[in-house]
Design an enzyme around this catalytic site. Structure first.
Site, PDB file in Angstrom:
ATOM      1  N   GLY A   1       1.430   4.201   1.643  1.00 13.35           N
ATOM      2  CA  GLY A   1       2.222   4.675   2.785  1.00 13.35           C
ATOM      3  C   GLY A   1       3.282   3.677   3.197  1.00 13.35           C
ATOM      4  O   GLY A   1       4.446   3.993   3.388  1.00 13.35           O
ATOM      5  N   CYS A   2       2.850   2.433   3.337  1.00 13.04           N
ATOM      6  CA  CYS A   2       3.751   1.391   3.781  1.00 13.04           C
ATOM      7  C   CYS A   2       4.896   1.214   2.789  1.00 13.04           C
ATOM      8  O   CYS A   2       6.059   1.096   3.164  1.00 13.04           O
ATOM      9  CB  CYS A   2       3.007   0.073   3.937  1.00 13.04           C
ATOM     10  SG  CYS A   2       1.480   0.228   4.894  1.00 13.04           S
ATOM     11  N   GLN A   3       4.587   1.192   1.521  1.00 13.76           N
ATOM     12  CA  GLN A   3       5.597   0.954   0.502  1.00 13.76           C
ATOM     13  C   GLN A   3       6.489   2.168   0.307  1.00 13.76           C
ATOM     14  O   GLN A   3       7.684   2.058   0.142  1.00 13.76           O
ATOM     15  CB  GLN A   3       4.912   0.580  -0.825  1.00 13.76           C
ATOM     16  CG  GLN A   3       5.864   0.400  -1.977  1.00 13.76           C
ATOM     17  CD  GLN A   3       6.874  -0.679  -1.735  1.00 13.76           C
ATOM     18  OE1 GLN A   3       6.540  -1.785  -1.315  1.00 13.76           O
ATOM     19  NE2 GLN A   3       8.142  -0.378  -1.961  1.00 13.76           N
TER      20      GLN A   3
ATOM     21  N   THR B   1       0.844  -1.193   0.000  1.00 13.00           N
ATOM     22  CA  THR B   1       0.000   0.000   0.000  1.00 13.00           C
ATOM     23  C   THR B   1       0.875   1.238   0.000  1.00 13.00           C
ATOM     24  O   THR B   1       2.012   1.190   0.447  1.00 13.00           O
ATOM     25  CB  THR B   1      -0.924   0.038   1.225  1.00 13.00           C
ATOM     26  OG1 THR B   1      -0.133   0.050   2.405  1.00 13.00           O
ATOM     27  CG2 THR B   1      -1.821  -1.172   1.241  1.00 13.00           C
TER      28      THR B   1
ATOM     29  N   LEU C   1       8.469   1.017   4.859  1.00 15.01           N
ATOM     30  CA  LEU C   1       9.396  -0.109   4.673  1.00 15.01           C
ATOM     31  C   LEU C   1      10.797   0.273   4.203  1.00 15.01           C
ATOM     32  O   LEU C   1      11.790  -0.167   4.791  1.00 15.01           O
ATOM     33  CB  LEU C   1       8.770  -1.138   3.717  1.00 15.01           C
ATOM     34  CG  LEU C   1       9.671  -2.319   3.358  1.00 15.01           C
ATOM     35  CD1 LEU C   1       9.960  -3.169   4.577  1.00 15.01           C
ATOM     36  CD2 LEU C   1       9.025  -3.161   2.277  1.00 15.01           C
TER      37      LEU C   1
END
Lengths: 186, 167
Positions: free
Chosen positions: B58-60, B56, B64
């Site tokens: 934000g996460c990507q 997703t 991370l």
């Protein structure tokens, strides 16, 4: 053909949601219309009415239990991407109970340039899958209900042929050479 | 259940699902196995961060990559294991790691969809059933850092820099 089939998803007027039933939904039958459910493509905000996309002409809906999982990634979808009869299948969609971001990443890993023309759609809340009664309890492996493995041949908005794996996740009748091979003979 | 806080002990019986990364090809599926965190992390220093969803935005984009970039800095501070969990199955987690160029167990991509560690001992995202965005550090079974993002869209207290600063 129509007489033998229960009327599709219409409920009594009191029911608030058209596609969900208190009684068990009918397992997908030949002649059923493609459910009028919005799926997501690329991101949750990008909604696609799959029934509109398949309203006329030929099409194929391929359901898989899980993006990036064995069979799905290694043979089921690649079988379609590499099939020379793919161009005769019309509009081809892969649907899975994953979110749109995961489907987008999966599509990119299987078909980086999008050259196959296959579109990968997400059914994260199972509405489309359940409307066809093609979900199964995958909690032990996936943490929730998932889509069975299937391939539906669509023509002018209705199911012309249904190839659903009897054991939910096996790869036999919904394989490209079986489905596309049958198409070629018609 | 209440989220873990500094001073708590890491609970017993915490298991995740893990499909180890054995190659770089995201089309070659991983094979899931059980990862007994309570056992594996008993005598180690572990950084664990939770994200709402693999792949997703934000996460990507923000959460991370800094962890991957700073892996060696974590190791210098004595961290034995860096792991991420999300509400995705282990195949998706495996692919997420591969797509980001992670090799072997440099960073563990664990699935939280069976045992719901985030729900039981962390924080939810407030969006459906998704994991929240938070980070914890366990040192030989004791919680030494546990922070939840005020908003799951941000990466601040659960980000690599914030955690490194506290080690």
């Amino acid at each position: 053909m129509f007489a033998a089939r229960r009327l599709p998803r219409a409920l009594p007027l009191a029911a608030p949601r058209r596609l969900f039933h208190a009684s068990s939904p009918a397992f997908v039958q030949i002649g059923d219309k493609v459910p009028d459910v919005e799926l997501h493509e690329g991101s949750p905000g990008n909604k696609v009415k799959i029934a509109d996309q398949l309203k006329s002409g030929k099409g194929l809906i391929i359901g898989v239990p899980a993006a990036f999982s064995p069979a799905c990634s290694e043979s089921h979808i690649p079988g379609y991407i590499n099939a020379k009869e793919l161009k005769d299948a019309g509009r081809v969609f892969v649907v899975s109970v994953n979110d749109a971001f995961v489907m987008k990443a999966w599509a990119k890993s299987l078909d980086p340039t999008g050259s196959s023309g296959i579109r990968f759609l997400a059914d994260p809340d199972l509405r489309f899958t359940k409307a066809l009664d093609l979900s199964f309890d995958g909690a032990a492996i996936f943490g929730g209900d998932r889509s069975k493995r299937y391939a539906l041949v669509i023509e002018d908005g209705a199911v012309k042929d249904a190839h659903v794996e009897a054991d939910n996740t096996g790869l036999k009748v919904s394989k490209a050479d079986n489905v596309l091979g049958k198409l070629a003979k018609q | 259940m209440a989220p873990l806080k500094v001073g708590d002990s890491f609970p017993d019986g915490v298991k995740f699902e893990w499909a180890p990364i054995t190659d770089g090809d995201a089309t070659a599926c991983g094979i899931p196995q059980e990862y007994n965190a309570s056992k594996e992390w008993k005598d180690k220093k572990v950084v664990l961060f939770s994200v709402p969803g693999a792949f997703t935005p934000g996460c990507q984009a923000h959460h991370l990559p800094p962890y991957i970039e700073k892996l060696s800095e974590f190791k210098k501070k004595g961290v034995d294991v860096v792991a991420t969990i999300a509400s995705n199955d282990s195949w998706v987690m495996n692919a997420w790691g591969k797509v980001n160029g992670v090799k072997g167990d440099d960073l563990l991509f664990l699935s939280d969809t069976k045992t719901f560690f985030s729900k039981e001992h962390g924080w939810p995202a407030g969006m459906g059933d998704r994991n929240g965005r938070w980070a914890m550090v366990f040192d030989h079974g004791k919680v030494i850092y546990a922070e939840n993002e005020p908003s799951p869209k941000d990466v601040s207290v659960s980000g690599a820099e914030a955690v490194l600063a506290k080690l």
